[in-house]
Design a protein around this motif. Structure first.
Motif, PDB file in Angstrom:
ATOM      1  N   ARG A 169       1.740  14.338  -1.467  1.00 19.16           N
ATOM      2  CA  ARG A 169       1.137  14.383  -0.138  1.00 19.16           C
ATOM      3  C   ARG A 169      -0.050  13.414  -0.026  1.00 19.16           C
ATOM      4  NH1 ARG A 169       2.187  19.256   2.770  1.00 19.16           N
ATOM      5  NH2 ARG A 169       3.675  20.579   1.701  1.00 19.16           N
ATOM      6  N   PRO A 170      -0.332  12.998   1.218  1.00 18.93           N
ATOM      7  CA  PRO A 170       0.359  13.282   2.477  1.00 18.93           C
ATOM      8  C   PRO A 170       1.495  12.278   2.705  1.00 18.93           C
ATOM      9  CG  PRO A 170      -1.675  12.097   2.917  1.00 18.93           C
ATOM     10  CD  PRO A 170      -1.599  12.273   1.421  1.00 18.93           C
ATOM     11  N   SER A 171       2.713  12.757   2.875  1.00 23.31           N
ATOM     12  CA  SER A 171       3.866  11.874   3.015  1.00 23.31           C
ATOM     13  C   SER A 171       4.324  11.802   4.473  1.00 23.31           C
ATOM     14  CB  SER A 171       5.010  12.351   2.125  1.00 23.31           C
ATOM     15  OG  SER A 171       5.324  13.702   2.386  1.00 23.31           O
ATOM     16  N   GLU A 172       5.207  10.833   4.732  1.00 24.33           N
ATOM     17  CA  GLU A 172       5.745  10.615   6.078  1.00 24.33           C
ATOM     18  C   GLU A 172       7.264  10.493   5.984  1.00 24.33           C
ATOM     19  OE1 GLU A 172       2.503   7.820   8.283  1.00 24.33           O
ATOM     20  OE2 GLU A 172       3.557   6.893   6.608  1.00 24.33           O
ATOM     21  N   LEU A 173       7.950  10.955   7.017  1.00 25.05           N
ATOM     22  CA  LEU A 173       9.395  10.793   7.122  1.00 25.05           C
ATOM     23  C   LEU A 173       9.703   9.786   8.228  1.00 25.05           C
ATOM     24  CD1 LEU A 173      10.738  14.478   6.864  1.00 25.05           C
ATOM     25  CD2 LEU A 173      10.475  12.790   5.046  1.00 25.05           C
ATOM     26  N   LEU A 174      10.763   9.008   8.016  1.00 24.04           N
ATOM     27  CA  LEU A 174      11.161   8.013   9.012  1.00 24.04           C
ATOM     28  C   LEU A 174      12.077   8.655  10.041  1.00 24.04           C
ATOM     29  CD1 LEU A 174      11.166   4.967   9.815  1.00 24.04           C
ATOM     30  CD2 LEU A 174      13.270   4.755   8.459  1.00 24.04           C
ATOM     31  N   CYS A 175      11.669   8.590  11.310  1.00 26.02           N
ATOM     32  CA  CYS A 175      12.521   9.101  12.382  1.00 26.02           C
ATOM     33  C   CYS A 175      13.727   8.183  12.525  1.00 26.02           C
ATOM     34  CB  CYS A 175      11.740   9.147  13.694  1.00 26.02           C
ATOM     35  SG  CYS A 175      12.781   9.483  15.144  1.00 26.02           S
ATOM     36  N   PRO A 176      14.970   8.705  12.412  1.00 34.26           N
ATOM     37  CA  PRO A 176      16.154   7.853  12.442  1.00 34.26           C
ATOM     38  C   PRO A 176      16.538   7.369  13.833  1.00 34.26           C
ATOM     39  CG  PRO A 176      16.810  10.135  12.236  1.00 34.26           C
ATOM     40  CD  PRO A 176      15.313  10.126  12.189  1.00 34.26           C
ATOM     41  N   ARG A 187      13.796  18.473  -2.537  1.00 30.07           N
ATOM     42  CA  ARG A 187      12.610  18.802  -1.754  1.00 30.07           C
ATOM     43  C   ARG A 187      11.313  18.505  -2.497  1.00 30.07           C
ATOM     44  NH1 ARG A 187      14.054  24.655   1.019  1.00 30.07           N
ATOM     45  NH2 ARG A 187      16.058  24.068   1.948  1.00 30.07           N
ATOM     46  N   TYR A 188      11.407  18.279  -3.805  1.00 31.33           N
ATOM     47  CA  TYR A 188      10.199  18.026  -4.597  1.00 31.33           C
ATOM     48  C   TYR A 188       9.428  16.817  -4.082  1.00 31.33           C
ATOM     49  CZ  TYR A 188      12.311  13.948  -6.835  1.00 31.33           C
ATOM     50  OH  TYR A 188      12.871  12.710  -7.058  1.00 31.33           O
ATOM     51  N   LYS A 189      10.118  15.900  -3.392  1.00 32.31           N
ATOM     52  CA  LYS A 189       9.458  14.675  -2.944  1.00 32.31           C
ATOM     53  C   LYS A 189       8.340  14.959  -1.945  1.00 32.31           C
ATOM     54  CE  LYS A 189      13.595  11.937  -3.771  1.00 32.31           C
ATOM     55  NZ  LYS A 189      14.545  10.941  -3.263  1.00 32.31           N
ATOM     56  N   ALA A 190       8.486  16.061  -1.201  1.00 32.14           N
ATOM     57  CA  ALA A 190       7.454  16.414  -0.219  1.00 32.14           C
ATOM     58  C   ALA A 190       6.178  16.905  -0.900  1.00 32.14           C
ATOM     59  CB  ALA A 190       7.979  17.479   0.738  1.00 32.14           C
ATOM     60  N   GLU A 236       0.799  -1.228   0.000  1.00 37.70           N
ATOM     61  CA  GLU A 236       0.000   0.000   0.000  1.00 37.70           C
ATOM     62  C   GLU A 236       0.832   1.278   0.000  1.00 37.70           C
ATOM     63  OE1 GLU A 236      -2.371   0.320   3.525  1.00 37.70           O
ATOM     64  OE2 GLU A 236      -0.883  -0.654   4.799  1.00 37.70           O
ATOM     65  N   TYR A 237       2.180   1.173   0.027  1.00 32.43           N
ATOM     66  CA  TYR A 237       3.007   2.375   0.128  1.00 32.43           C
ATOM     67  C   TYR A 237       3.864   2.600  -1.117  1.00 32.43           C
ATOM     68  CZ  TYR A 237       1.800   2.814   5.060  1.00 32.43           C
ATOM     69  OH  TYR A 237       1.119   2.979   6.224  1.00 32.43           O
ATOM     70  N   TYR A 238       4.186   3.851  -1.329  1.00 34.28           N
ATOM     71  CA  TYR A 238       5.113   4.268  -2.385  1.00 34.28           C
ATOM     72  C   TYR A 238       6.295   4.956  -1.711  1.00 34.28           C
ATOM     73  CZ  TYR A 238       6.900   6.813  -6.480  1.00 34.28           C
ATOM     74  OH  TYR A 238       7.699   7.315  -7.471  1.00 34.28           O
ATOM     75  N   TYR A 239       7.493   4.371  -1.837  1.00 34.97           N
ATOM     76  CA  TYR A 239       8.696   4.939  -1.224  1.00 34.97           C
ATOM     77  C   TYR A 239       9.438   5.756  -2.278  1.00 34.97           C
ATOM     78  CZ  TYR A 239       8.356   2.087   3.051  1.00 34.97           C
ATOM     79  OH  TYR A 239       7.963   1.529   4.241  1.00 34.97           O
ATOM     80  N   LEU A 240       9.741   7.016  -1.939  1.00 40.27           N
ATOM     81  CA  LEU A 240      10.376   7.930  -2.881  1.00 40.27           C
ATOM     82  C   LEU A 240      11.878   8.044  -2.660  1.00 40.27           C
ATOM     83  CD1 LEU A 240       7.365   9.256  -1.972  1.00 40.27           C
ATOM     84  CD2 LEU A 240       8.029  10.863  -3.749  1.00 40.27           C
TER      85      LEU A 240
END
Length: 614
Positions: free
Chosen positions: A471-478, A465-468, A450-454
């Motif tokens: 939407r709605p996107s999420e960032l992985l907390c490292p 920055r175009y990847k943002a 169900e996800y698309y990883y950019l």
């Protein structure tokens, strides 16, 4: 010596992951290019083979691959911190600019786009406002047919809204369970070419929606999530336990949509799970390039490699064009290499002697992923899992290639290269929209997908920055390896810039994702040259990986390495089973390497993946 099973994946026929080397990579940054100095620092793994399940879990810990090399930025030390970014395909809402790209492609295929004016705008260095100029071109080239297209688009939007209202009505009436976020509807025009392929009596079919399949998949996934893992296979074989079928859902929605007949002159019928809209009069929508995907499977050799073709209908001679999209297993193709070479030289200004076949193979053809063929049980899509090249052809001319990995929970976009002659079509944005659409379409065949990883989001690099914009996107907390909504992170960074670093009101999200500004490349991965591929052993000071940086990896307080799976003389054993028998020199070497390996991949993966000693 006891021979361990390398992983549950191996027993299910999905192979095993074999790690050949682990180290630290220092290279010249492909994003900021800091004076030629090696300021990009990443943990690295060379892998001989990699299961799709293990790579999916590695992606969710911040790893990426370049050929057979896996890398993960050392967020504490690297010059440009890189954050894995993803999007849930069914939640995607295209922006105005993204819709404009789709319309531009559509007009080009119809032959109504003034290509010359677009190219002049793109090539004119004196153009002060690129977007205003494009807008001017758009107004100049807008024809009567385009006005009709806009009306058709508005009608599709209105129909989608009515279907969403019907879904809400079914929830309120108890036909659908509440508390589950159901997907939004989309309605597509059924082209004349498609109608000709359908049964007699379908001539007046104008529009169709597959929302019933999406709702059924969502409800089924919600039910499966509540069951024990060992019960899932049984449930999949018993469709009666999986909630209402698409056919039943479509019939309920059609019943709720009867009011539309009066308002729009359309009749609504459910047909094998599809929600179809018919005209009472003998009329048809203009064939404006919005197509229902027509998929066909071809077998190219004895190994039965899967190839999926999506094509627009045949056009009469004239200015119209035909677009085809082919998905094929990753392999070397001379035509693709020629396009890649031209792209790198003309777009990225690489020197001709820097672009060679060997580097291309290592970067975009070689893959350690173990291919998983389709299973037919809603766990694998029809094309299978693995590494693929998605070809875009216009009038049988190869104009772009997207390099992607299809995994159990996502499509991971790796790289895209395109023909510079077609820059005016914004093929990078268009391919992303197509890949998001692919995830939506194939979730019916593979429920968890169900996800698309950019790739990586790099805030310090303007062109990344175009990847943002997707939407709605999420960032992985490292630090915690949890997904954080991009808008939350963005607001946290804005707050962080206006407050003292010691302010207690700064949120945990911003603190954990900061390291630098989050934020040149218009692709997801950077090509590594021979020098950049060299690895230093993971033997630097313990400060390289702080406790906080590895706290989310489930390493354990004592950093126990005894359960790490070791590959030795073709056997698979736990380190604890050979620890005492090891040669003292080898043991000292391993007890220096294995804690670092354990920290960068985590305890769970270290038990499944094979750390090879030869």
């Amino acid at each position: 010596m006891r021979n361990e099973a390398s992983s549950s994946n191996n027993s299910s026929g999905r192979g095993e992951t074999v790690v050949a080397d682990c180290g630290l990579r220092r290279s010249t940054c492909g994003y900021c290019r800091t004076s030629g100095r090696k300021t990009s620092i990443a943990h690295g793994l060379w892998v001989d083979s990699l299961t799709v399940d293990d790579y999916q879990d590695l992606l969710d810990q911040g790893w990426r691959r370049s050929g057979c090399f896996l890398y993960k930025p050392n967020m504490k030390k690297t010059c440009c911190p890189s954050y894995t970014i993803r999007l849930k395909a069914h939640d995607f809402v295209p922006s105005k600019e993204q819709r404009r790209v789709s319309r531009r492609i559509q007009r080009y295929l119809e032959g109504t786009l003034d290509v010359k004016k677009f190219v002049e705008v793109l090539e004119d260095p004196s153009t002060s406002n690129h977007y205003d100029s494009l807008s001017s071109v758009k107004k100049d080239t807008l024809s009567h047919s385009n006005e009709e297209n806009n009306k058709a688009e508005q009608l599709l939007h209105d129909l989608s809204v009515q279907i969403n209202n019907a879904v809400h009505t079914c929830i309120e009436s108890g036909d659908f369970p509440s508390g589950i976020q159901l997907p939004k509807a989309s309605v597509k025009i059924v082209s004349q070419a498609k109608r000709k392929l359908l049964a007699e009596g379908m001539e007046n079919l104008l529009y169709s929606s597959n929302i019933a399949f999406q709702v059924a998949a969502t409800l089924r996934r919600a039910q499966l999530a509540e069951k024990e893992v060992q019960q899932i296979q049984v449930l999949r074989q018993n469709t009666q336990d999986n909630g209402p079928s698409p056919k039943v859902i479509a019939e309920k929605l059609a019943s709720s949509l009867n009011k539309l007949i009066e308002n729009s002159g359309l009749s609504i019928r459910a047909c094998n799970g599809h929600l179809n809209f018919y005209s009472a009069m003998n009329q048809s929508p203009s064939d404006n390039g919005i197509q229902i995907a027509i998929l066909s499977e071809e077998s190219s050799d004895v190994n039965s490699k899967r190839r999926w073709v999506k094509s627009s209908p045949e056009h009469p001679q004239g200015k119209r064009h035909r677009l085809q999209i082919h998905l094929k297993r990753s392999s070397f193709d001379p035509q693709e290499y020629a396009l890649y070479r031209r792209y790198q030289i003309k777009v990225h200004h690489d020197k001709p002697d820097q672009v060679n076949e060997n580097s291309y193979r290592r970067f975009l053809v070689d893959t350690p992923l173990v291919f998983v063929p389709p299973s037919g049980d809603a766990t694998v899509p029809p094309c299978g899992f693995g590494s693929f090249h998605q070809q875009y052809l216009i009038d049988d001319r190869l104009v772009a290639v997207g390099v992607i990995d299809i995994l159990p929970r996502c499509l991971s976009s790796k790289y895209l290269f395109w023909d510079p002659d077609f820059a005016f079509l914004s093929l990078g944005k268009y391919s992303a929209l197509q890949e998001i659409g692919w995830v939506k379409e194939n979730q019916v065949h593979c429920l968890p997908l169900e996800y698309y990883y950019l790739g990586y989001y790099i805030h310090s690099c303007r062109k990344m920055r175009y990847k943002a914009a997707y939407r709605p996107s999420e960032l992985l907390c490292p630090l915690r390896y949890q997904w954080v909504p991009y808008d939350v992170v963005l607001s946290d960074f804005a707050s962080l810039q206006n407050q003292e670093a010691s302010s207690p009101s700064v949120s945990a999200n911003a603190t954990e994702l900061q390291h630098h500004d989050i934020g040149q490349a218009d692709s997801n991965d950077v090509l590594m040259d021979d020098e950049e591929e060299m690895l230093e052993p993971e033997s630097e000071s313990d400060d390289d990986l702080s406790d906080s940086e590895t706290s989310g990896l489930n390493v354990g307080i004592d950093g126990d390495i005894t359960n790490i799976l070791i590959g030795l003389n073709r056997s698979r054993v736990r380190y604890k089973d050979v620890q005492e028998a090891c040669d003292p020199i080898l043991r000292r070497s391993l007890e220096s390497q294995l804690p670092r390996y354990l920290k960068v991949v985590g305890a769970e993966l270290s038990k499944r993946m094979v750390y090879s000693l030869g």
